[in-house]
Scaffold this motif. Structure first.
Motif, PDB file in Angstrom:
ATOM      1  N   UNK A 124       0.771  -1.234   0.000  1.00 36.75           N
ATOM      2  CA  UNK A 124       0.000   0.000   0.000  1.00 36.75           C
ATOM      3  C   UNK A 124       0.801   1.282   0.000  1.00 36.75           C
ATOM      4  N   UNK A 125       2.057   1.256  -0.471  1.00 36.54           N
ATOM      5  CA  UNK A 125       2.842   2.478  -0.543  1.00 36.54           C
ATOM      6  C   UNK A 125       2.252   3.454  -1.566  1.00 36.54           C
ATOM      7  N   UNK A 126       2.533   4.729  -1.363  1.00 38.80           N
ATOM      8  CA  UNK A 126       2.026   5.779  -2.245  1.00 38.80           C
ATOM      9  C   UNK A 126       2.556   5.555  -3.663  1.00 38.80           C
ATOM     10  N   UNK A 127       1.696   5.295  -4.647  1.00 36.58           N
ATOM     11  CA  UNK A 127       2.167   4.979  -6.001  1.00 36.58           C
ATOM     12  C   UNK A 127       2.787   6.160  -6.731  1.00 36.58           C
ATOM     13  N   UNK A 128       2.570   7.388  -6.250  1.00 40.83           N
ATOM     14  CA  UNK A 128       3.135   8.534  -6.961  1.00 40.83           C
ATOM     15  C   UNK A 128       4.658   8.572  -6.888  1.00 40.83           C
ATOM     16  N   UNK A 129       5.259   7.731  -6.049  1.00 41.22           N
ATOM     17  CA  UNK A 129       6.713   7.685  -5.958  1.00 41.22           C
ATOM     18  C   UNK A 129       7.315   6.537  -6.765  1.00 41.22           C
TER      19      UNK A 129
END
Length: 600
Positions: A277-282
């Motif tokens: 669930x890490x932020x996909x924008x990175x």
């Protein structure tokens, strides 16, 4: 038809405002489809776009007020409008093509922006070669931004290149119009140990306000990793595990997940998004290295997006990783990467967001492909004669150049062997017990010979070692002047006579790849430009490349995209074992090591 050099947003803002307000007519209106908004991660049925001066002027539910008598209207009923795809890190030379032919190959696949690092040609021709790549890139109807190569040689002291790149070269290139940043900083030991040259190159890039590319190929996540990140690299594409991706983004880097011809690193890392669930924008999708056969037959960034989706990624997130995330990383989110006012009008029409058929491509508001067919012209640079004369062997090679002498009196030896790992860049450091005949060590079973032949300064030098994993049988040899990153000549063979034939053939034609068996040439891919690229059409080169792959298979090789594996055997910045003009390199120690294991 080509697009003209695009005006800046500032220079055409007055017309964009007039079109959006309905006071002036748009050049192009696309209506009837569903817009994919990567800014908000939404599907917006019925939204329309109006284009003027190669940029989006209006993006909204009804563009009828933007239409005039000369406005081209495109009906996208049943289709999705998605931004043109961006490749966040790649090397054009790996396609065996010049920038013009590479663009011609990828445009029908929906790629409209490329961030390329020409460090292959930098190793052969220095800053002059980089400038030629940069200049041809700027001629193209799509956006090709150049990252100034940082490491030629990639590991000082462990290889010798045709030319060297230094801080003054980097500072000069930062003033060129198409330079977007510094290419991958492969000399991570140099950064970690405070190398003045590496830190000066990074500083010159930062002072220019541009992005520093990363390359940290070590599994060590301790102090060394933290020291490297502190040096300034802002992205990394060398991850192969979920933890690699997580560790990078936790340190403020962008994790670049690659799917090239031989690198399958998306599936093993995408779980950082889909499961953790890490932020996909990175996260950013890239290809790194794709040869021409992959480009023509399988695709480019559309292939990477499809693969990410097949690995469980939400289609809209996968598209973000190939569009807005990439643009944002390079400071270009107000210029490209989304369908929004003022951005370059790079847009794809597709009828399916999962399978991603590329039905039409527009770049800067001009249609450049339709139904998989290129409709634009990709202009060529006038490559001078000297770039076609870069293979200098000093003298013709004979079988004796590839003989490996055994230690005095030895009947058998234990040799260090480079172990190829399918679909990954790293190799394994193996050993093998080999027989000695007439004072010479002989290859056997799956252990073949590998040779690096110096080709920049005509020294006549040949370094010999062993490699396993290709599965070759019979009397054969494959030679290539594409040998990342120093780009000497690499030959893998089971027979010394065939190795000599292959080496001399490439010297004769100015570079490329050739495969010989029993005195006969089975396949040839001429690459006369710096010994790295052909200026022939992509499909023609792809056909020759596919014939080479087939010939390798006919000689017993079963590896996926084995030529790419072959071309990386001299890459002395990726563990564990490589070959260079200095000898056999233990990349875990960044040191030359003996071919034979002492005491065995």
């Amino acid at each position: 038809m080509n697009s003209a050099p695009i005006l800046s947003w500032a220079d055409c803002a007055a017309r964009l405002v007039a079109v959006a307000a309905g006071r002036a007519a748009a050049d192009l209106v696309i209506r009837g489809g569903t817009l994919v908004n990567v800014q908000s991660r939404e599907l917006l049925p019925g939204w329309q776009v109006a284009v003027a001066e190669g940029r989006f002027a209006y993006v909204g539910p009804d563009a009828s007020h933007c239409i005039g008598p000369r406005t081209r209207i495109v009906d996208a009923t049943g289709q999705f409008l998605i931004p043109g795809l961006c490749d966040g890190h790649m090397h054009i030379e790996s396609g065996m093509l010049t920038p013009a032919e590479f663009a011609a190959a990828v445009i029908p696949h929906g790629t409209t922006t490329i961030f390329h690092d020409p460090h292959e040609i930098a190793n052969v021709l220095g800053l002059l070669g980089v400038r030629m790549m940069h200049d041809e890139a700027l001629l193209q109807p799509i956006n090709i931004f150049t990252q100034m190569p940082s490491c030629a040689p990639s590991a000082p002291g462990l290889e010798t290149t045709g030319y060297e790149i230094g801080p003054d070269d980097v500072a000069e290139a930062m003033r060129w119009p198409g330079i977007i940043g510094l290419g991958e900083m492969m000399n991570y030991p140099g950064v970690i140990n405070g190398s003045q040259q590496m830190l000066e190159e990074i500083a010159a890039t930062m002072r220019a306000g541009k992005t520093v590319g990363g390359h940290y190929a070590s599994p060590d996540r301790g102090i060394a990793f933290h020291a490297y990140v502190a040096g300034g690299p802002s992205d990394d594409h060398e991850g192969t595990r979920e933890s690699d991706a997580i560790d990078r983004v936790r340190q403020g880097m962008r994790s670049m997940l690659r799917l090239g011809s031989a690198w399958y690193d998306i599936e093993s890392q995408i779980t950082a998004i889909t499961e953790k669930g890490l932020d996909p924008r990175n996260f950013i999708l890239c290809t790194d290295d794709c040869h021409s056969g992959t480009l023509v037959h399988d695709g480019h960034m559309n292939r990477a997006v499809r693969h990410a989706i097949a690995c469980g990624c939400d289609p809209l997130i996968a598209l973000q990783m190939a569009t807005i995330n990439t643009a944002t990383h390079f400071g270009l989110e107000r210029e490209l990467g989304s369908i929004a006012p003022g951005r370059r009008a790079d847009v794809i029409l597709t009828s399916d967001l999962r399978d991603l058929p590329i039905e039409a491509v527009f770049a800067r508001g001009i249609q450049v492909a339709e139904g998989g067919r290129l409709t634009a012209t990709c202009p060529h640079y006038d490559w001078p004669k000297e770039v076609r004369a870069t293979v200098r062997l000093g003298r013709a090679k004979t079988a004796d150049d590839f003989a490996i002498a055994a230690p005095s009196g030895a009947a058998r030896v234990t040799a260090r062997v480079i172990g190829v790992v399918e679909n990954q860049a790293p190799t394994r450091a193996l050993t093998a017990d080999l027989a000695v005949t007439g004072g010479r060590v002989e290859a056997q079973d799956d252990v073949a010979q590998i040779a690096l032949v110096e080709r920049h300064q005509a020294t006549g030098q040949v370094v010999n070692a062993f490699v396993s994993g290709f599965g070759y049988t019979g009397r054969m040899a494959l030679a290539s002047t594409v040998a990342h990153d120093s780009h000497h000549m690499i030959i893998v063979g089971t027979d010394r006579d065939q190795m000599a034939l292959a080496a001399n053939r490439l010297a004769q034609i100015g570079g490329g790849a050739t495969l010989w068996r029993d005195g006969e040439e089975l396949a040839l891919v001429p690459m006369p430009i710096a010994g790295l690229m052909s200026d022939r059409p992509a499909r023609e080169v792809a056909d020759k490349a596919q014939a080479l792959v087939a010939a390798m298979a006919d000689c017993g090789c079963t590896l996926n995209n084995a030529y790419m594996q072959h071309s990386l055997l001299a890459l002395v910045v990726i563990p564990e074992l490589r070959i260079s003009d200095k000898g056999l390199i233990d990349v875990t120690q960044f040191a030359v090591t003996d071919l034979f294991v002492p005491g065995h």
